[in-house]
Design an enzyme around this catalytic site. Structure first.
Site, PDB file in Angstrom:
ATOM      1  N   CYS A 220       2.999   8.618   1.437  1.00 58.39           N
ATOM      2  CA  CYS A 220       3.326   7.729   2.547  1.00 58.39           C
ATOM      3  C   CYS A 220       3.763   6.410   1.915  1.00 58.39           C
ATOM      4  CB  CYS A 220       2.080   7.559   3.412  1.00 58.39           C
ATOM      5  SG  CYS A 220       2.338   6.440   4.777  1.00 58.39           S
TER       6      CYS A 220
ATOM      7  N   CYS B  13      -1.664  -1.634  15.318  1.00 58.77           N
ATOM      8  CA  CYS B  13      -1.401  -1.382  13.897  1.00 58.77           C
ATOM      9  C   CYS B  13      -1.895  -2.528  13.018  1.00 58.77           C
ATOM     10  CB  CYS B  13       0.099  -1.171  13.691  1.00 58.77           C
ATOM     11  SG  CYS B  13       0.542  -0.897  11.966  1.00 58.77           S
TER      12      CYS B  13
ATOM     13  N   GLU C 210       0.830  -1.209   0.000  1.00 55.66           N
ATOM     14  CA  GLU C 210       0.000   0.000   0.000  1.00 55.66           C
ATOM     15  C   GLU C 210       0.861   1.253   0.000  1.00 55.66           C
ATOM     16  OE1 GLU C 210      -3.296   0.297   2.569  1.00 55.66           O
ATOM     17  OE2 GLU C 210      -3.962  -1.752   2.198  1.00 55.66           O
TER      18      GLU C 210
ATOM     19  N   CYS D  59       4.813  -6.372   7.933  1.00 51.98           N
ATOM     20  CA  CYS D  59       5.719  -5.844   8.960  1.00 51.98           C
ATOM     21  C   CYS D  59       5.880  -6.874  10.071  1.00 51.98           C
ATOM     22  CB  CYS D  59       5.151  -4.548   9.544  1.00 51.98           C
ATOM     23  SG  CYS D  59       6.258  -3.763  10.739  1.00 51.98           S
TER      24      CYS D  59
ATOM     25  N   CYS E 232       3.122  -4.410  16.333  1.00 55.66           N
ATOM     26  CA  CYS E 232       2.606  -3.443  17.315  1.00 55.66           C
ATOM     27  C   CYS E 232       1.092  -3.670  17.428  1.00 55.66           C
ATOM     28  CB  CYS E 232       2.905  -2.020  16.855  1.00 55.66           C
ATOM     29  SG  CYS E 232       4.674  -1.720  16.664  1.00 55.66           S
TER      30      CYS E 232
ATOM     31  N   LEU F 284       7.388   6.446  19.711  1.00 53.92           N
ATOM     32  CA  LEU F 284       7.593   6.212  21.143  1.00 53.92           C
ATOM     33  C   LEU F 284       6.329   5.614  21.757  1.00 53.92           C
ATOM     34  CD1 LEU F 284      10.171   6.843  22.648  1.00 53.92           C
ATOM     35  CD2 LEU F 284       9.160   8.993  23.400  1.00 53.92           C
ATOM     36  N   HIS F 285       5.241   6.329  21.642  1.00 56.07           N
ATOM     37  CA  HIS F 285       3.897   5.858  22.007  1.00 56.07           C
ATOM     38  C   HIS F 285       3.653   5.578  23.484  1.00 56.07           C
ATOM     39  CE1 HIS F 285       3.442   5.794  17.788  1.00 56.07           C
ATOM     40  NE2 HIS F 285       3.734   4.546  17.545  1.00 56.07           N
TER      41      HIS F 285
ATOM     42  N   CYS G  32      -2.863   6.484   9.180  1.00 53.17           N
ATOM     43  CA  CYS G  32      -1.752   5.806   9.853  1.00 53.17           C
ATOM     44  C   CYS G  32      -2.233   4.546  10.550  1.00 53.17           C
ATOM     45  CB  CYS G  32      -1.170   6.699  10.942  1.00 53.17           C
ATOM     46  SG  CYS G  32      -0.235   8.044  10.316  1.00 53.17           S
TER      47      CYS G  32
HETATM   48  N1  SAH Z   1       7.392   0.994  11.435  1.00 53.87           N
HETATM   49  C1  SAH Z   1       7.481   2.403  11.417  1.00 53.87           C
HETATM   50  C2  SAH Z   1       6.655   3.100  10.366  1.00 53.87           C
HETATM   51  C3  SAH Z   1       5.250   2.619  10.116  1.00 53.87           C
HETATM   52  S1  SAH Z   1       3.848   3.293  10.850  1.00 53.87           S
HETATM   53  C4  SAH Z   1       7.122   2.947  12.794  1.00 53.87           C
HETATM   54  O1  SAH Z   1       6.690   2.204  13.629  1.00 53.87           O
HETATM   55  O2  SAH Z   1       7.344   4.131  13.030  1.00 53.87           O
HETATM   56  C5  SAH Z   1       3.869   5.016  10.897  1.00 53.87           C
HETATM   57  C6  SAH Z   1       3.236   5.568  12.161  1.00 53.87           C
HETATM   58  O3  SAH Z   1       1.838   5.213  12.298  1.00 53.87           O
HETATM   59  C7  SAH Z   1       3.927   5.013  13.394  1.00 53.87           C
HETATM   60  O4  SAH Z   1       4.150   6.037  14.317  1.00 53.87           O
HETATM   61  C8  SAH Z   1       2.894   4.048  13.889  1.00 53.87           C
HETATM   62  O5  SAH Z   1       3.072   3.721  15.210  1.00 53.87           O
HETATM   63  C9  SAH Z   1       1.612   4.794  13.610  1.00 53.87           C
HETATM   64  N2  SAH Z   1       0.419   3.966  13.750  1.00 53.87           N
HETATM   65  C10 SAH Z   1       0.320   2.617  13.646  1.00 53.87           C
HETATM   66  N3  SAH Z   1      -0.942   2.202  13.896  1.00 53.87           N
HETATM   67  C11 SAH Z   1      -1.675   3.311  14.156  1.00 53.87           C
HETATM   68  C12 SAH Z   1      -3.058   3.541  14.472  1.00 53.87           C
HETATM   69  N4  SAH Z   1      -3.934   2.551  14.542  1.00 53.87           N
HETATM   70  N5  SAH Z   1      -3.448   4.816  14.677  1.00 53.87           N
HETATM   71  C13 SAH Z   1      -2.571   5.844  14.574  1.00 53.87           C
HETATM   72  N6  SAH Z   1      -1.263   5.691  14.271  1.00 53.87           N
HETATM   73  C14 SAH Z   1      -0.812   4.432  14.059  1.00 53.87           C
END
Ligand code: SAH
Length: 378
Positions: A143, A157, A107, A150, A154, A251-252, A369
């Protein structure tokens, strides 16, 4: 537009071997290749222009080449994907499902920002809450994906839920940019490596793709952002490449326990070690780091989390980008309401932390995202 890496700094393409796709290769590489095919050097420049500016998908389309050579090379791969599915959201965001040579699907998202609104709301490609697709285009952000699927898994995601297939090759990353540019009929202005995959697990191809996007497609490195969840040692390795691109770190969470709950790989990478490596990155590159922080209602969005986060980042040359959670099917996290988001912002600001909120784009097309899963519906 600044093209910040001189051609001399670009390492010769180790992929140059005869059978590799031509997209992603520099002018010097392509010139060498045409010479290997028994053609004069100037055909390298022609090839370069047809690939990067004219959007050639096959060598047989390059009308300035001799007929017989075109026929001989008709099946030689330039390295373009084919469009599998396209879906546009009412805010103008377009999601592309692209089919690669081995039939894998990835995508890519094209995110337009429109002049009138974006001027009011600031400079981030993500701060425009609901733009009118008819207004003049201010920015076009792509993007891009760096992997098929992946492996990081996480919890919040969608991409991680589908598992991991393979790394993308350089041409498969550059292709995404050309595809969006051609579809919109507009030059791409910004790139974010925030599609499917973890770019630092595909570090060499990501760096080579950034150089090609910069030098061959013509997008300034400072307008390119690489987002990572953090892989031990890889942020340092990226720093050593001395790109001018922006590093964004997902970071989250404001503490290790919470981070482990959301990001399985955090167990092998303590928050303190990740932050130390980010500090090193700032030292080596002189560039500030962006910290991405998904806001999950009731989980990591309380005042004490904001204060804890500020505690880690005080005096750190950085910027926090808050991302209100975009819903995915498999889990039942909630996005906080606007008031909670603003409270979190206010606390960070009071603590002298630079902060912005990333507004979701493309939600209606499952293109926001975290929603990318390489299927036509969520
Ligand atoms: N693997 C990389 C890039 C991919 S995702 C990373 O983790 O940074 C890009 C961004 O989208 C990351 O910050 C990821 O954590 C965020 N993201 C993933 N799932 C999401 C969701 N459900 N809502 C909002 N942001 C999300």
């Amino acid at each position: 537009m600044s093209v910040s890496t001189s051609p001399e700094q670009r390492p010769p393409n180790s992929q140059q071997a005869e059978s590799f796709p031509l997209l992603g290769q520099s002018l010097a590489d392509l010139t060498l290749w045409v010479q290997q095919q028994g053609q004069p050097a100037y055909r390298g420049k022609q090839l370069y222009q047809w690939i990067y500016q004219q959007g050639a998908r096959s060598l047989s389309q390059i009308s300035v080449f001799p007929k017989q050579w075109r026929a001989e090379l008709a099946d030689f791969p330039i390295g373009r994907s084919t469009l599998h599915y396209r879906s546009a959201a009412p805010d103008g965001t377009v999601k592309f499902l692209l089919r690669l040579a081995d039939q894998q699907i990835i995508e890519t998202v094209g995110i337009p920002t429109f002049k009138t609104l974006s001027q009011k709301v600031g400079s981030s490609p993500f701060t425009d809450p609901g733009s009118a697709p008819t207004a003049p285009l201010d920015r076009l952000t792509v993007c891009v994906s760096s992997q098929v699927g992946c492996p990081m898994a996480c919890d919040f995601c969608a991409t991680g839920k589908g598992g991991f297939k393979r790394n993308l090759a350089v041409h498969e990353i550059v292709d995404q940019v050309l595809t969006v540019q051609e579809d919109f009929g507009q030059r791409v202005s910004n790139i974010v490596f925030m599609g499917m995959g973890e770019p630092l697990l595909n570090l060499e191809n990501t760096v080579a793709a950034v150089r090609s996007i910069n030098q061959d497609v013509g997008i300034g490195q400072r307008l390119i952002t690489i987002s990572t969840v953090g892989i031990p040692g890889r942020i340092r390795r990226l720093a050593e490449h001395q790109l001018q691109a922006t590093l964004a770190v997902s970071l989250h969470a404001s503490n290790q326990a919470l981070r482990e709950q959301l990001i399985p790989s955090a167990r092998q990478y303590p928050l303190s070690a990740l932050l130390d490596e980010c500090r090193e990155y700032v030292q080596i590159t002189g560039r500030r780091v962006t910290f991405e922080y998904i806001l999950l209602a009731g989980l990591n969005d309380c005042s004490e989390h904001a204060l804890e986060l500020a505690g880690h980042l005080r005096g750190f040359q950085s910027h926090v980008n808050l991302i209100p959670y975009n819903p995915i099917q498999e889990v039942d996290y909630q996005r906080p309401d606007e008031q909670r988001i603003q409270t979190f912002v206010r606390i960070l600001k009071q603590q002298q932390i630079a902060v912005s909120v990333r507004r979701s784009r493309g939600l209606a097309a499952d293109a926001a995202c975290g929603q990318l899963r390489a299927s036509q519906s969520a």
